[in-house]
Design a protein around this motif. Sequence first.
Motif, PDB file in Angstrom:
ATOM      1  N   LEU A 114      -9.085   1.178  -9.222  1.00 33.88           N
ATOM      2  CA  LEU A 114      -9.656   0.839 -10.521  1.00 33.88           C
ATOM      3  C   LEU A 114     -10.780  -0.180 -10.396  1.00 33.88           C
ATOM      4  O   LEU A 114     -10.724  -1.100  -9.567  1.00 33.88           O
ATOM      5  CB  LEU A 114      -8.587   0.252 -11.450  1.00 33.88           C
ATOM      6  CG  LEU A 114      -7.417   1.153 -11.831  1.00 33.88           C
ATOM      7  CD1 LEU A 114      -6.573   0.483 -12.896  1.00 33.88           C
ATOM      8  CD2 LEU A 114      -7.890   2.505 -12.298  1.00 33.88           C
ATOM      9  N   ALA A 115     -11.780  -0.022 -11.256  1.00 30.90           N
ATOM     10  CA  ALA A 115     -12.804  -1.049 -11.414  1.00 30.90           C
ATOM     11  C   ALA A 115     -12.229  -2.139 -12.319  1.00 30.90           C
ATOM     12  O   ALA A 115     -11.719  -1.851 -13.404  1.00 30.90           O
ATOM     13  CB  ALA A 115     -14.057  -0.457 -12.053  1.00 30.90           C
ATOM     14  N   VAL A 116     -12.273  -3.383 -11.863  1.00 29.22           N
ATOM     15  CA  VAL A 116     -11.669  -4.514 -12.584  1.00 29.22           C
ATOM     16  C   VAL A 116     -12.763  -5.355 -13.224  1.00 29.22           C
ATOM     17  O   VAL A 116     -13.778  -5.654 -12.598  1.00 29.22           O
ATOM     18  CB  VAL A 116     -10.830  -5.384 -11.627  1.00 29.22           C
ATOM     19  CG1 VAL A 116     -10.314  -6.627 -12.336  1.00 29.22           C
ATOM     20  CG2 VAL A 116      -9.670  -4.574 -11.060  1.00 29.22           C
ATOM     21  N   VAL A 117     -12.537  -5.748 -14.480  1.00 32.80           N
ATOM     22  CA  VAL A 117     -13.373  -6.740 -15.155  1.00 32.80           C
ATOM     23  C   VAL A 117     -12.518  -7.994 -15.313  1.00 32.80           C
ATOM     24  O   VAL A 117     -11.447  -7.952 -15.924  1.00 32.80           O
ATOM     25  CB  VAL A 117     -13.850  -6.249 -16.528  1.00 32.80           C
ATOM     26  CG1 VAL A 117     -14.693  -7.326 -17.224  1.00 32.80           C
ATOM     27  CG2 VAL A 117     -14.656  -4.961 -16.390  1.00 32.80           C
ATOM     28  N   ALA A 118     -12.974  -9.108 -14.749  1.00 40.31           N
ATOM     29  CA  ALA A 118     -12.181 -10.334 -14.756  1.00 40.31           C
ATOM     30  C   ALA A 118     -13.096 -11.543 -14.688  1.00 40.31           C
ATOM     31  O   ALA A 118     -14.296 -11.428 -14.389  1.00 40.31           O
ATOM     32  CB  ALA A 118     -11.214 -10.346 -13.568  1.00 40.31           C
ATOM     33  N   TYR A 119     -12.514 -12.690 -14.953  1.00 37.77           N
ATOM     34  CA  TYR A 119     -13.232 -13.934 -14.715  1.00 37.77           C
ATOM     35  C   TYR A 119     -13.303 -14.197 -13.210  1.00 37.77           C
ATOM     36  O   TYR A 119     -12.451 -13.737 -12.444  1.00 37.77           O
ATOM     37  CB  TYR A 119     -12.530 -15.103 -15.405  1.00 37.77           C
ATOM     38  CG  TYR A 119     -12.808 -15.200 -16.893  1.00 37.77           C
ATOM     39  CD1 TYR A 119     -14.117 -15.215 -17.373  1.00 37.77           C
ATOM     40  CD2 TYR A 119     -11.765 -15.304 -17.818  1.00 37.77           C
ATOM     41  CE1 TYR A 119     -14.373 -15.328 -18.727  1.00 37.77           C
ATOM     42  CE2 TYR A 119     -12.020 -15.416 -19.176  1.00 37.77           C
ATOM     43  CZ  TYR A 119     -13.325 -15.428 -19.630  1.00 37.77           C
ATOM     44  OH  TYR A 119     -13.588 -15.535 -20.971  1.00 37.77           O
ATOM     45  N   HIS A 131       0.810  -1.216   0.000  1.00 34.16           N
ATOM     46  CA  HIS A 131       0.000   0.000   0.000  1.00 34.16           C
ATOM     47  C   HIS A 131       0.846   1.269   0.000  1.00 34.16           C
ATOM     48  O   HIS A 131       0.330   2.347  -0.328  1.00 34.16           O
ATOM     49  CB  HIS A 131      -0.938  -0.003   1.208  1.00 34.16           C
ATOM     50  CG  HIS A 131      -2.021  -1.023   1.111  1.00 34.16           C
ATOM     51  ND1 HIS A 131      -3.216  -0.789   0.485  1.00 34.16           N
ATOM     52  CD2 HIS A 131      -2.088  -2.319   1.532  1.00 34.16           C
ATOM     53  CE1 HIS A 131      -3.981  -1.865   0.537  1.00 34.16           C
ATOM     54  NE2 HIS A 131      -3.315  -2.812   1.173  1.00 34.16           N
ATOM     55  N   ARG A 132       2.105   1.167   0.348  1.00 32.90           N
ATOM     56  CA  ARG A 132       2.967   2.344   0.293  1.00 32.90           C
ATOM     57  C   ARG A 132       3.257   2.749  -1.146  1.00 32.90           C
ATOM     58  O   ARG A 132       3.545   3.901  -1.428  1.00 32.90           O
ATOM     59  CB  ARG A 132       4.280   2.068   1.026  1.00 32.90           C
ATOM     60  CG  ARG A 132       4.124   1.798   2.519  1.00 32.90           C
ATOM     61  CD  ARG A 132       5.380   1.186   3.094  1.00 32.90           C
ATOM     62  NE  ARG A 132       5.684  -0.108   2.482  1.00 32.90           N
ATOM     63  CZ  ARG A 132       6.713  -0.865   2.819  1.00 32.90           C
ATOM     64  NH1 ARG A 132       7.554  -0.461   3.751  1.00 32.90           N
ATOM     65  NH2 ARG A 132       6.917  -2.026   2.223  1.00 32.90           N
ATOM     66  N   ARG A 133       3.185   1.773  -2.050  1.00 30.71           N
ATOM     67  CA  ARG A 133       3.517   2.022  -3.461  1.00 30.71           C
ATOM     68  C   ARG A 133       2.286   2.302  -4.310  1.00 30.71           C
ATOM     69  O   ARG A 133       2.350   3.048  -5.296  1.00 30.71           O
ATOM     70  CB  ARG A 133       4.275   0.814  -4.017  1.00 30.71           C
ATOM     71  CG  ARG A 133       4.745   0.964  -5.445  1.00 30.71           C
ATOM     72  CD  ARG A 133       5.620  -0.200  -5.866  1.00 30.71           C
ATOM     73  NE  ARG A 133       4.909  -1.464  -5.876  1.00 30.71           N
ATOM     74  CZ  ARG A 133       4.194  -1.906  -6.912  1.00 30.71           C
ATOM     75  NH1 ARG A 133       4.079  -1.176  -8.002  1.00 30.71           N
ATOM     76  NH2 ARG A 133       3.593  -3.081  -6.859  1.00 30.71           N
ATOM     77  N   LEU A 134       1.149   1.706  -3.971  1.00 34.63           N
ATOM     78  CA  LEU A 134      -0.050   1.782  -4.796  1.00 34.63           C
ATOM     79  C   LEU A 134      -1.064   2.716  -4.157  1.00 34.63           C
ATOM     80  O   LEU A 134      -1.498   2.486  -3.032  1.00 34.63           O
ATOM     81  CB  LEU A 134      -0.644   0.385  -4.972  1.00 34.63           C
ATOM     82  CG  LEU A 134       0.289  -0.627  -5.655  1.00 34.63           C
ATOM     83  CD1 LEU A 134      -0.171  -2.049  -5.388  1.00 34.63           C
ATOM     84  CD2 LEU A 134       0.364  -0.365  -7.148  1.00 34.63           C
ATOM     85  N   ASP A 135      -1.443   3.755  -4.877  1.00 35.86           N
ATOM     86  CA  ASP A 135      -2.319   4.761  -4.277  1.00 35.86           C
ATOM     87  C   ASP A 135      -3.016   5.539  -5.395  1.00 35.86           C
ATOM     88  O   ASP A 135      -2.354   6.006  -6.337  1.00 35.86           O
ATOM     89  CB  ASP A 135      -1.491   5.721  -3.424  1.00 35.86           C
ATOM     90  CG  ASP A 135      -2.350   6.582  -2.508  1.00 35.86           C
ATOM     91  OD1 ASP A 135      -3.450   6.982  -2.935  1.00 35.86           O
ATOM     92  OD2 ASP A 135      -1.922   6.855  -1.375  1.00 35.86           O
ATOM     93  N   PRO A 165      -5.394  -7.372  -7.503  1.00 31.32           N
ATOM     94  CA  PRO A 165      -5.470  -6.547  -6.293  1.00 31.32           C
ATOM     95  C   PRO A 165      -4.660  -5.261  -6.393  1.00 31.32           C
ATOM     96  O   PRO A 165      -5.014  -4.261  -5.750  1.00 31.32           O
ATOM     97  CB  PRO A 165      -4.934  -7.468  -5.193  1.00 31.32           C
ATOM     98  CG  PRO A 165      -4.170  -8.530  -5.898  1.00 31.32           C
ATOM     99  CD  PRO A 165      -4.832  -8.709  -7.220  1.00 31.32           C
ATOM    100  N   GLU A 166      -3.591  -5.250  -7.194  1.00 28.44           N
ATOM    101  CA  GLU A 166      -2.838  -4.002  -7.363  1.00 28.44           C
ATOM    102  C   GLU A 166      -3.690  -2.950  -8.063  1.00 28.44           C
ATOM    103  O   GLU A 166      -3.668  -1.768  -7.692  1.00 28.44           O
ATOM    104  CB  GLU A 166      -1.558  -4.272  -8.152  1.00 28.44           C
ATOM    105  CG  GLU A 166      -0.509  -5.025  -7.342  1.00 28.44           C
ATOM    106  CD  GLU A 166       0.751  -5.347  -8.119  1.00 28.44           C
ATOM    107  OE1 GLU A 166       1.746  -5.722  -7.492  1.00 28.44           O
ATOM    108  OE2 GLU A 166       0.733  -5.232  -9.363  1.00 28.44           O
ATOM    109  N   ALA A 167      -4.441  -3.374  -9.084  1.00 29.45           N
ATOM    110  CA  ALA A 167      -5.347  -2.446  -9.759  1.00 29.45           C
ATOM    111  C   ALA A 167      -6.439  -1.969  -8.807  1.00 29.45           C
ATOM    112  O   ALA A 167      -6.773  -0.777  -8.764  1.00 29.45           O
ATOM    113  CB  ALA A 167      -5.968  -3.124 -10.987  1.00 29.45           C
TER     114      ALA A 167
END
Length: 387
Positions: free
Chosen positions: A299-304, A182-186, A292-294
């Motif tokens: 970000l809103a993620v679209v995935a299987y 969390h220190r890197r992703l914001d 989880p990084e996105a």
Amino acid sequence: MRICLVSETWTPDINGVAHTLTQLSQELLARGMSLQLIRPHPADANAPRRTPDMQAELRVPGMAIPGYHAVRIGMPAKRRIRRMWQKQRPVVVYLATQGPLGWSARHVARRMGIPLVAGWHTNFDHYCSDYRVPWLAPTLMRGLRHFHNGCRATLVPTRQQADALARQGFQRLEVMGRGIDHRRLDPALRCAELRRSWGVDEHRPVALHVGRLAAEKNLALLRETFHAMRSARPDMAQVIVGDGPARRSLEKALPEVRFTGFISPEALARHFASADLFLFPSLSETWGNVVPEAMASGLAVVAYRHAAAAELIDSGINGVTVPAGDAEAFREAAVTLCQQPARYAQMGRAARLRCQTCRWPAIADIFLSILERAREVNRASTHPCGI
């Protein structure tokens, strides 16, 4: 506790295994653990001769994997491993590879009575299908079942994966998820200048994909979905971060998409935060760190509904998941969401909140508890009377 890590990949390699082991090792060192590392010689001839902070390290000859030249398969090294452990015996060994090097370490540890814990980092049966050798999967899985069932525990990232392996006869499965830095992703790293370089202002959407560009990543669906999204939103920008053997063909198929290649972790964090939607059509991951990084980047993620997405996304609330393998549903979900800015912004905020609990210190606590339990079980089986 002296822990030996056996892996065929390590930082600065860019893949999920290297990332996971790097994060775990940092947490273990912070707790005062003593770490050993057994790995192949790095592909980069200019790489440092020693890995920082390792109490002992053994590097063995390796062979490049076709299409994955940065990752090397470690060759058998029983004698060298035995000599290393006779000098400095580890309390427990963690096997992050099931290749020849992993088998060597497994053999020596069992002979010396050192407890083994293994990690399930790759969906081998899926890779067999992607690389057109599906007939090899049953034989491969039999060998892997023998490998893992000879260990005190096998760590898998999701309950879904544990259930699937249990149905195939794998024993002593333990679930250990993954954390987020969390220190890197914001979301605060959102960069107007970077968005301008993509040709968009604050009101036009950016769809992002991050990953290795290779056959197992379901890139045909990514290509089709990007085309469909652009038809629905001609003003949107599309960005692909990553590299691999399929990059050239994907660039030809998607001339309007911006390809960055591999970028630094700091630049990647800015790219995540500066996008609006994240597409992840792959089914080959056991976890998929980029999901989880996105989410942590807002970000809103679209995935299987698979791997990390199945664990972390409450579809319609903090992202969108569709049944695994339903390509039409995936495309429709992405096309619909890219036309709903208020909805994907709200999902992104909820995604950020969901990932607040995904912390590496907590994951390291789980890892250590499993290793300690393996150590105690091994001790009890060696000395059944507690002597």
